[in-house]
Enzyme design. Structure first.
Site, PDB file in Angstrom:
ATOM      1  N   LYS A 140       0.869  -1.188   0.000  1.00  0.00           N
ATOM      2  CA  LYS A 140       0.000   0.000   0.000  1.00  0.00           C
ATOM      3  C   LYS A 140       0.894   1.223   0.000  1.00  0.00           C
ATOM      4  CE  LYS A 140      -4.219  -1.555   2.329  1.00  0.00           C
ATOM      5  NZ  LYS A 140      -5.119  -1.313   3.471  1.00  0.00           N
ATOM      6  N   GLU A 182       1.252  -2.089  16.871  1.00  0.00           N
ATOM      7  CA  GLU A 182       0.931  -2.884  15.668  1.00  0.00           C
ATOM      8  C   GLU A 182       1.446  -4.325  15.818  1.00  0.00           C
ATOM      9  OE1 GLU A 182      -0.990  -1.718  13.270  1.00  0.00           O
ATOM     10  OE2 GLU A 182      -0.705   0.455  13.143  1.00  0.00           O
ATOM     11  N   LYS A 224       1.795 -10.625   8.502  1.00  0.00           N
ATOM     12  CA  LYS A 224       1.317  -9.682   7.484  1.00  0.00           C
ATOM     13  C   LYS A 224       1.477 -10.280   6.086  1.00  0.00           C
ATOM     14  CE  LYS A 224       0.740  -5.133   5.792  1.00  0.00           C
ATOM     15  NZ  LYS A 224       0.804  -3.688   6.000  1.00  0.00           N
ATOM     16  N   GLU A 234      -7.154  -6.212  -0.579  1.00  0.00           N
ATOM     17  CA  GLU A 234      -8.141  -6.023   0.484  1.00  0.00           C
ATOM     18  C   GLU A 234      -9.586  -6.176   0.020  1.00  0.00           C
ATOM     19  OE1 GLU A 234      -6.957  -3.243   3.502  1.00  0.00           O
ATOM     20  OE2 GLU A 234      -9.006  -3.004   4.217  1.00  0.00           O
ATOM     21  N   ARG A 238      -7.693  -9.214   4.288  1.00  0.00           N
ATOM     22  CA  ARG A 238      -6.741  -8.162   4.673  1.00  0.00           C
ATOM     23  C   ARG A 238      -7.347  -7.153   5.648  1.00  0.00           C
ATOM     24  NH1 ARG A 238      -2.093  -5.287   0.870  1.00  0.00           N
ATOM     25  NH2 ARG A 238      -1.314  -3.933   2.496  1.00  0.00           N
ATOM     26  N   ASN A 242      -6.998  -4.247  10.255  1.00  0.00           N
ATOM     27  CA  ASN A 242      -7.540  -2.980  10.761  1.00  0.00           C
ATOM     28  C   ASN A 242      -8.095  -3.084  12.179  1.00  0.00           C
ATOM     29  OD1 ASN A 242      -7.212  -1.102   8.542  1.00  0.00           O
ATOM     30  ND2 ASN A 242      -8.542  -2.499   7.433  1.00  0.00           N
ATOM     31  N   HIS A 262      -0.147   7.384  15.648  1.00  0.00           N
ATOM     32  CA  HIS A 262      -1.050   6.372  15.090  1.00  0.00           C
ATOM     33  C   HIS A 262      -1.123   5.121  15.994  1.00  0.00           C
ATOM     34  CE1 HIS A 262      -3.067   3.834  12.204  1.00  0.00           C
ATOM     35  NE2 HIS A 262      -2.080   2.956  12.302  1.00  0.00           N
TER      36      HIS A 262
HETATM   37  N1  LIG Z   1       1.384   1.542   3.675  1.00  0.00           N
HETATM   38  C1  LIG Z   1       0.863   0.946   4.724  1.00  0.00           C
HETATM   39  O1  LIG Z   1       0.424  -0.191   4.656  1.00  0.00           O
HETATM   40  C2  LIG Z   1       0.861   1.676   6.025  1.00  0.00           C
HETATM   41  C3  LIG Z   1       0.588   0.981   7.197  1.00  0.00           C
HETATM   42  C4  LIG Z   1       0.658   1.671   8.390  1.00  0.00           C
HETATM   43  C5  LIG Z   1       1.008   3.012   8.397  1.00  0.00           C
HETATM   44  N2  LIG Z   1       1.258   3.661   7.219  1.00  0.00           N
HETATM   45  C6  LIG Z   1       1.654   5.066   7.202  1.00  0.00           C
HETATM   46  O2  LIG Z   1       2.892   5.180   7.877  1.00  0.00           O
HETATM   47  C7  LIG Z   1       3.018   6.477   8.432  1.00  0.00           C
HETATM   48  C8  LIG Z   1       3.493   6.362   9.851  1.00  0.00           C
HETATM   49  O3  LIG Z   1       4.751   5.742   9.851  1.00  0.00           O
HETATM   50  P1  LIG Z   1       5.784   5.924  11.062  1.00  0.00           P
HETATM   51  O4  LIG Z   1       5.100   5.616  12.319  1.00  0.00           O
HETATM   52  O5  LIG Z   1       6.997   5.188  10.684  1.00  0.00           O
HETATM   53  O6  LIG Z   1       5.989   7.497  11.089  1.00  0.00           O
HETATM   54  P2  LIG Z   1       7.091   8.472  10.456  1.00  0.00           P
HETATM   55  O7  LIG Z   1       7.518   8.013   9.136  1.00  0.00           O
HETATM   56  O8  LIG Z   1       6.522   9.847  10.558  1.00  0.00           O
HETATM   57  O9  LIG Z   1       8.315   8.337  11.494  1.00  0.00           O
HETATM   58  C9  LIG Z   1       8.126   8.750  12.824  1.00  0.00           C
HETATM   59  C10 LIG Z   1       9.225   9.716  13.258  1.00  0.00           C
HETATM   60  O10 LIG Z   1      10.422   8.987  13.507  1.00  0.00           O
HETATM   61  C11 LIG Z   1      11.510   9.570  12.773  1.00  0.00           C
HETATM   62  N3  LIG Z   1      12.425   8.474  12.481  1.00  0.00           N
HETATM   63  C12 LIG Z   1      12.265   7.487  11.574  1.00  0.00           C
HETATM   64  N4  LIG Z   1      13.227   6.577  11.700  1.00  0.00           N
HETATM   65  C13 LIG Z   1      14.040   6.994  12.684  1.00  0.00           C
HETATM   66  C14 LIG Z   1      15.205   6.455  13.289  1.00  0.00           C
HETATM   67  N5  LIG Z   1      15.706   5.282  12.925  1.00  0.00           N
HETATM   68  N6  LIG Z   1      15.794   7.177  14.274  1.00  0.00           N
HETATM   69  C15 LIG Z   1      15.257   8.348  14.685  1.00  0.00           C
HETATM   70  N7  LIG Z   1      14.133   8.880  14.177  1.00  0.00           N
HETATM   71  C16 LIG Z   1      13.530   8.203  13.186  1.00  0.00           C
HETATM   72  C17 LIG Z   1      10.843  10.189  11.583  1.00  0.00           C
HETATM   73  O11 LIG Z   1      11.643  11.180  10.992  1.00  0.00           O
HETATM   74  C18 LIG Z   1       9.572  10.761  12.220  1.00  0.00           C
HETATM   75  O12 LIG Z   1       9.860  11.971  12.870  1.00  0.00           O
HETATM   76  C19 LIG Z   1       1.653   7.121   8.292  1.00  0.00           C
HETATM   77  O13 LIG Z   1       1.694   8.049   7.242  1.00  0.00           O
HETATM   78  C20 LIG Z   1       0.729   5.974   7.935  1.00  0.00           C
HETATM   79  O14 LIG Z   1      -0.357   6.374   7.132  1.00  0.00           O
HETATM   80  C21 LIG Z   1       1.193   3.014   6.053  1.00  0.00           C
HETATM   81 ZN   LIG Z   2      -1.935   0.935  11.726  1.00  0.00          ZN
END
Ligand SMILES: NC(=O)c1ccc[n+]([C@@H]2O[C@H](COP(=O)([O-])OP(=O)(O)OC[C@H]3O[C@@H](n4cnc5c(N)ncnc54)[C@H](O)[C@@H]3O)[C@@H](O)[C@H]2O)c1
Ligand SMILES: [Zn+2]
Length: 359
Positions: A140, A182, A224, A234, A238, A242, A262
């Site tokens: 996705k 998660e 997953k 989905e 899938r 959620n 999140h």
């Molecule tokens: N495609 C999918 O199936 C799917 C599933 C779940 C979530 N998402 C998406 O993922 C996003 C959330 O992802 P996330 O939680 O990784 O958030 P993010 O990408 O915003 O990362 C969270 C924070 O951590 C920092 N960061 C990342 N890696 C780091 C590291 N190794 N060391 C220090 N800082 C670091 C980032 O810069 C950011 O400030 C949302 O946009 C959500 O919609 C997509």
């Molecule tokens: Zn999620």
């Protein structure tokens, strides 16, 4: 090092998991088609990991683009900067994009890869726990629109995923816990033994024990991958991924983005889903208590925000992607480790759950 496969016929791909896998540049090189590589990252991650990756790939034409950090930049305007970089460097269809970052970078980069010249290869190097166990796997991709989160996107699978537990050492505690939410989800929806492992080993994850993290990532990705292999787009199974997300999205939107991460909203939402499952007679009090305790142990919130009332919740939940004909459909639990497909629930029981703050 562990290698799992996401089994999708000719679009199958491996997930490499372990301490130091990112430093083993031979892995990433296997999935690069031509000399042209664009690494997409953000301003937080670039100072930590970009130079080392660029050095490791110095025998290629490696370019990089450093985006601003934050969910608010996951949009089409920022995606266009990736297209600008690709075109300015005259990258062609054999180019490879590398997403070096959390879910935001992974989602944008995957989407840009799906669109550029109708599709170029991309590699996921997820750097948050959440992206290692969830967003980097499954294809996705997408960005947000002013009127809705993740509304513009594509199903587009990477060539490989490289999840190095070492990069998690620089992640802050709150982000680590959000990723654990998660991880717990996979145990709850289809892997009771993993849930039991988590009950016993959460401290190791919080202490960032490499082996425990690698095991949790592996087991999460395995779950997953199996779900995605069965239902890539989905149309059925899938949706169980959620669990807790319908409540969780309502909390994220209702409280304003940025108040809850999140994973934090999903933790609360999963406790609400457990509460509703108990009201339906599916779970007993002890099951619900075990679920709540695991989230609490992971330093995650478990009680809905008092400022969101029942009506606000109902209105926010009414816009969920799973709904059909305006009826709210929820993923609930028959037992710990068993989530059936989403279903409509009696609105009186749902309202009781929405008004329950008793933990
Ligand atoms: N495609 C999918 O199936 C799917 C599933 C779940 C979530 N998402 C998406 O993922 C996003 C959330 O992802 P996330 O939680 O990784 O958030 P993010 O990408 O915003 O990362 C969270 C924070 O951590 C920092 N960061 C990342 N890696 C780091 C590291 N190794 N060391 C220090 N800082 C670091 C980032 O810069 C950011 O400030 C949302 O946009 C959500 O919609 C997509
Ligand atoms: Zn999620």
């Amino acid at each position: 090092m562990k290698i799992l496969t996401v089994d999708l016929g000719d679009r199958s791909y491996p997930i490499y998991i372990g301490s130091g896998v990112l430093k083993n540049f031979d892995i990433v090189k296997r999935y690069i088609r031509s000399k042209q590589i664009l690494i997409v990252t953000n301003e937080t991650i670039a100072p930590l990991y970009l130079q080392s990756l660029m050095n490791g790939l110095s025998d290629y034409q490696v370019e990089s683009i450093v985006l601003p950090d934050g969910e608010q930049f996951k949009n089409l305007t920022i995606t266009n900067r990736i297209f600008d970089a690709l075109l300015e460097n005259k990258f062609n269809r054999s180019a490879t994009l590398i997403a070096l970052g959390g879910g935001v970078i992974g989602d944008i980069t995957g989407f840009a890869a799906a669109c550029y010249q109708r599709g170029v290869n991309f590699i996921q190097i997820p750097t948050t726990l959440l992206s290692q166990v969830d967003s980097s796997v499954g294809g996705k991709t997408g960005v947000n629109h002013a009127l809705g989160k993740n509304m513009i996107g594509a199903f587009y699978q990477p060539q490989c995923v490289i999840a190095d537990t070492d990069v998690l050492n620089t992640l802050d505690d709150r982000e680590l816990s959000a990723g654990i939410a998660e991880v717990i989800k996979y145990g709850l929806i289809r892997d009771q033994a993993f849930f039991e492992w988590l009950e016993k080993n959460l401290n190791k994850l919080l202490e960032r024990d490499k082996d425990a993290l690698a095991y949790a990532i592996e087991r999460s990705c395995l779950n997953k991958a199996e779900v995605v292999a069965e239902d890539e787009k989905e149309s059925g199974l899938r949706a169980i991924l959620n669990l807790g997300h319908t409540f969780g999205h309502a909390i994220e939107t209702g409280c304003g983005y940025g108040v809850y991460l999140h994973g934090e909203a999903v933790a609360i939402g999963t406790c609400q889903a457990a509460d509703l499952s108990r009201r339906l007679g599916w779970l007993n009090d002890q099951d619900v208590e075990r679920i709540v305790q695991v989230f609490k142990h992971a330093q995650l919130p478990v009680t809905p925000p008092i400022e969101l009332n029942e009506q606000q919740f109902m209105d926010l939940m009414a816009v969920d992607k799973k709904n059909i004909n305006g009826e709210i459909r929820l993923v609930l639990l028959k037992a710990i480790g068993l989530a059936p497909l989403p279903l409509n629930v009696d609105s009186e029981l749902l309202k009781q759950t929405l008004n329950y703050y008793g933990r």
